[in-house]
Design a protein around this motif. Structure first.
Motif, PDB file in Angstrom:
ATOM      1  N   MET A  29       0.940  -1.258   0.113  1.00 35.59           N
ATOM      2  CA  MET A  29       0.192   0.040   0.085  1.00 35.59           C
ATOM      3  C   MET A  29       1.018   1.276  -0.007  1.00 35.59           C
ATOM      4  N   LYS A  30       0.740   2.238  -1.038  1.00 29.48           N
ATOM      5  CA  LYS A  30       1.270   3.255  -0.914  1.00 29.48           C
ATOM      6  C   LYS A  30       0.589   4.410  -0.596  1.00 29.48           C
ATOM      7  N   VAL A  31       1.233   5.305   0.563  1.00 24.78           N
ATOM      8  CA  VAL A  31       0.677   6.114   1.450  1.00 24.78           C
ATOM      9  C   VAL A  31       1.139   7.515   1.206  1.00 24.78           C
ATOM     10  N   LEU A  32       0.345   8.429   1.139  1.00 22.87           N
ATOM     11  CA  LEU A  32       0.583   9.937   1.164  1.00 22.87           C
ATOM     12  C   LEU A  32       0.361  10.517   2.706  1.00 22.87           C
ATOM     13  N   VAL A  33       1.353  10.834   3.165  1.00 24.05           N
ATOM     14  CA  VAL A  33       1.108  11.442   4.575  1.00 24.05           C
ATOM     15  C   VAL A  33       1.257  13.160   4.335  1.00 24.05           C
ATOM     16  N   VAL A  34      -0.027  13.552   4.908  1.00 20.21           N
ATOM     17  CA  VAL A  34       0.004  15.127   4.767  1.00 20.21           C
ATOM     18  C   VAL A  34      -0.131  15.780   6.095  1.00 20.21           C
ATOM     19  N   ALA A  35       0.640  16.780   6.111  1.00 23.94           N
ATOM     20  CA  ALA A  35       0.698  17.428   7.586  1.00 23.94           C
ATOM     21  C   ALA A  35       0.807  18.925   7.251  1.00 23.94           C
ATOM     22  N   ALA A  36       0.405  19.751   8.177  1.00 23.92           N
ATOM     23  CA  ALA A  36       0.844  21.122   7.915  1.00 23.92           C
ATOM     24  C   ALA A  36       2.256  21.626   8.094  1.00 23.92           C
ATOM     25  N   THR A  37       3.007  21.039   9.055  1.00 22.23           N
ATOM     26  CA  THR A  37       4.435  21.238   9.538  1.00 22.23           C
ATOM     27  C   THR A  37       5.098  20.223   9.768  1.00 22.23           C
ATOM     28  N   GLN A  38       6.435  20.649   9.463  1.00 19.07           N
ATOM     29  CA  GLN A  38       7.624  19.682   9.942  1.00 19.07           C
ATOM     30  C   GLN A  38       7.398  19.261  11.223  1.00 19.07           C
ATOM     31  N   GLU A  39       7.392  20.268  12.094  1.00 16.13           N
ATOM     32  CA  GLU A  39       7.327  20.173  13.526  1.00 16.13           C
ATOM     33  C   GLU A  39       6.407  19.276  14.143  1.00 16.13           C
ATOM     34  N   GLU A  40       5.119  19.060  13.379  1.00 17.51           N
ATOM     35  CA  GLU A  40       4.417  18.016  14.087  1.00 17.51           C
ATOM     36  C   GLU A  40       4.915  16.400  13.674  1.00 17.51           C
ATOM     37  N   LEU A  41       5.780  16.334  12.743  1.00 17.13           N
ATOM     38  CA  LEU A  41       6.336  15.122  12.528  1.00 17.13           C
ATOM     39  C   LEU A  41       7.637  14.694  12.788  1.00 17.13           C
ATOM     40  N   THR A  42       8.294  15.594  13.844  1.00 24.55           N
ATOM     41  CA  THR A  42       9.556  15.593  14.139  1.00 24.55           C
ATOM     42  C   THR A  42      10.361  14.144  14.343  1.00 24.55           C
ATOM     43  N   LYS A  43       9.549  13.342  15.348  1.00 24.10           N
ATOM     44  CA  LYS A  43      10.129  11.989  15.371  1.00 24.10           C
ATOM     45  C   LYS A  43       9.865  10.942  14.252  1.00 24.10           C
ATOM     46  N   VAL A  44       9.065  11.312  13.324  1.00 22.03           N
ATOM     47  CA  VAL A  44       8.915  10.486  12.337  1.00 22.03           C
ATOM     48  C   VAL A  44      10.248  10.629  11.227  1.00 22.03           C
ATOM     49  N   TYR A  45      10.149  11.975  10.993  1.00 16.49           N
ATOM     50  CA  TYR A  45      11.780  12.452  10.351  1.00 16.49           C
ATOM     51  C   TYR A  45      12.776  11.689  11.008  1.00 16.49           C
ATOM     52  N   GLU A  46      12.995  11.734  12.240  1.00 20.35           N
ATOM     53  CA  GLU A  46      14.119  11.084  12.987  1.00 20.35           C
ATOM     54  C   GLU A  46      14.128   9.595  12.998  1.00 20.35           C
ATOM     55  N   HIS A  47      13.070   8.932  13.174  1.00 18.73           N
ATOM     56  CA  HIS A  47      12.954   7.453  13.029  1.00 18.73           C
ATOM     57  C   HIS A  47      13.287   6.840  11.824  1.00 18.73           C
ATOM     58  N   PHE A  48      12.853   7.313  10.860  1.00 17.02           N
ATOM     59  CA  PHE A  48      12.989   6.987   9.315  1.00 17.02           C
ATOM     60  C   PHE A  48      14.124   7.541   8.770  1.00 17.02           C
ATOM     61  N   ASP A  49      14.982   8.518   9.160  1.00 13.89           N
ATOM     62  CA  ASP A  49      16.124   9.116   8.847  1.00 13.89           C
ATOM     63  C   ASP A  49      15.866   9.915   7.720  1.00 13.89           C
ATOM     64  N   LEU A  50      14.840  10.826   7.576  1.00 15.70           N
ATOM     65  CA  LEU A  50      14.388  11.336   6.236  1.00 15.70           C
ATOM     66  C   LEU A  50      15.002  12.775   6.205  1.00 15.70           C
ATOM     67  N   PRO A  51      15.377  13.266   5.141  1.00 13.66           N
ATOM     68  CA  PRO A  51      15.795  14.621   4.909  1.00 13.66           C
ATOM     69  C   PRO A  51      14.521  15.423   5.477  1.00 13.66           C
ATOM     70  N   LYS A  52      15.125  16.937   6.142  1.00  7.66           N
ATOM     71  CA  LYS A  52      14.056  17.860   6.524  1.00  7.66           C
ATOM     72  C   LYS A  52      13.731  18.599   5.289  1.00  7.66           C
ATOM     73  N   LYS A  53      12.738  18.202   4.292  1.00  8.12           N
ATOM     74  CA  LYS A  53      12.111  18.657   3.091  1.00  8.12           C
ATOM     75  C   LYS A  53      10.531  18.607   3.321  1.00  8.12           C
ATOM     76  N   ASP A  54      10.194  19.466   2.607  1.00 15.91           N
ATOM     77  CA  ASP A  54       8.589  19.389   2.573  1.00 15.91           C
ATOM     78  C   ASP A  54       7.762  18.191   1.806  1.00 15.91           C
ATOM     79  N   PHE A  55       8.601  17.798   0.841  1.00 12.76           N
ATOM     80  CA  PHE A  55       8.277  16.471   0.167  1.00 12.76           C
ATOM     81  C   PHE A  55       9.236  15.609  -0.139  1.00 12.76           C
ATOM     82  N   ILE A  56       8.830  14.343   0.449  1.00 10.68           N
ATOM     83  CA  ILE A  56       9.825  13.333   0.826  1.00 10.68           C
ATOM     84  C   ILE A  56       9.101  11.856  -0.052  1.00 10.68           C
TER      85      ILE A  56
END
Length: 208
Positions: free
Chosen positions: A1-28
């Motif tokens: 299943m391919k999912v698009l996660v939509v949020a207003a701000t990066q701050e609301e997903l801080t730990k998600v970025y860290e957990h998956f080692d994602l770059p701090k970009k607005d579209f990943i």
């Protein structure tokens, strides 16, 4: 299943970025899920979705924090917003408010189409200005009987309905909708709980 996660701000997903080692970009983009940071508000959300949303996604998951009209919902708890309404879309008729439905120009209420039974379902409204005035709060309660409010949710559900893409909205309660009192808000707790749930969802549910 391919999912698009939509949020207003990066701050609301801080730990998600860290957990998956994602770059701090607005579209990943990643193999199982993509993340789209839209900016705050329904206009920014609609613009961003207009650029990135297409039918390759099996699910659009809108996440973020929200205010609650219902004080029976503990701060920090997650809710599944199954119905969301554009609360300000319409016209004033002296002391009355006419929704866009009543005006005959469309509809203002949209529904999530992907079910998740582990989180309590609530009715939401989407607003351009969050409530912080006792009179407007009471009028909104009488008009819509909402349980939560956000600034983006209905825009996401609207876009998904137009493209016939399954959608789900999960919010974490950061504050109660009262006359503005930031000292009582629990934004950190709400974001912590939201990220914990989302990491688990993207790790387990998406890969089933």
């Amino acid at each position: 299943m391919k999912v698009l996660v939509v949020a207003a701000t990066q701050e609301e997903l801080t730990k998600v970025y860290e957990h998956f080692d994602l770059p701090k970009k607005d579209f990943i983009e990643s193999p199982n899920f993509d993340i789209l940071i839209t900016g705050v508000g329904m206009t920014a959300t609609a613009f961003s979705l207009g650029h990135q949303l297409d039918k390759k996604y099996d699910l659009v998951l809108n996440v973020g924090i929200a205010g609650s009209f219902d004080k029976n919902i503990p701060l920090g708890d997650l809710v599944n917003v199954y119905q969301d309404t554009f609360a300000e879309l319409g016209a004033e008729d002296h002391d009355n408010f006419l929704t866009i439905d009543e005006l005959g120009f469309g509809k203002n209420t949209f529904h999530a189409t992907y079910d998740i039974i582990s989180i309590s379902k609530v009715k939401g409204i989407t607003v351009n200005k969050v409530h912080g005035n006792a009179d407007s709060i009471e009028k909104t309660r009488q008009r819509f009987s909402p349980q939560v409010e956000s600034m983006e949710g209905a825009a996401v559900l609207y876009a998904c309905e137009k493209l016939n893409i399954p959608c789900l909205q999960v919010r974490s309660i950061s504050n109660y909708v009262t006359p503005r009192a930031k000292e009582n808000w629990k934004i950190g707790l709400a974001i912590k709980n939201l990220n914990k749930w989302l990491i688990d969802f993207l790790t387990t549910d998406v890969n089933r």
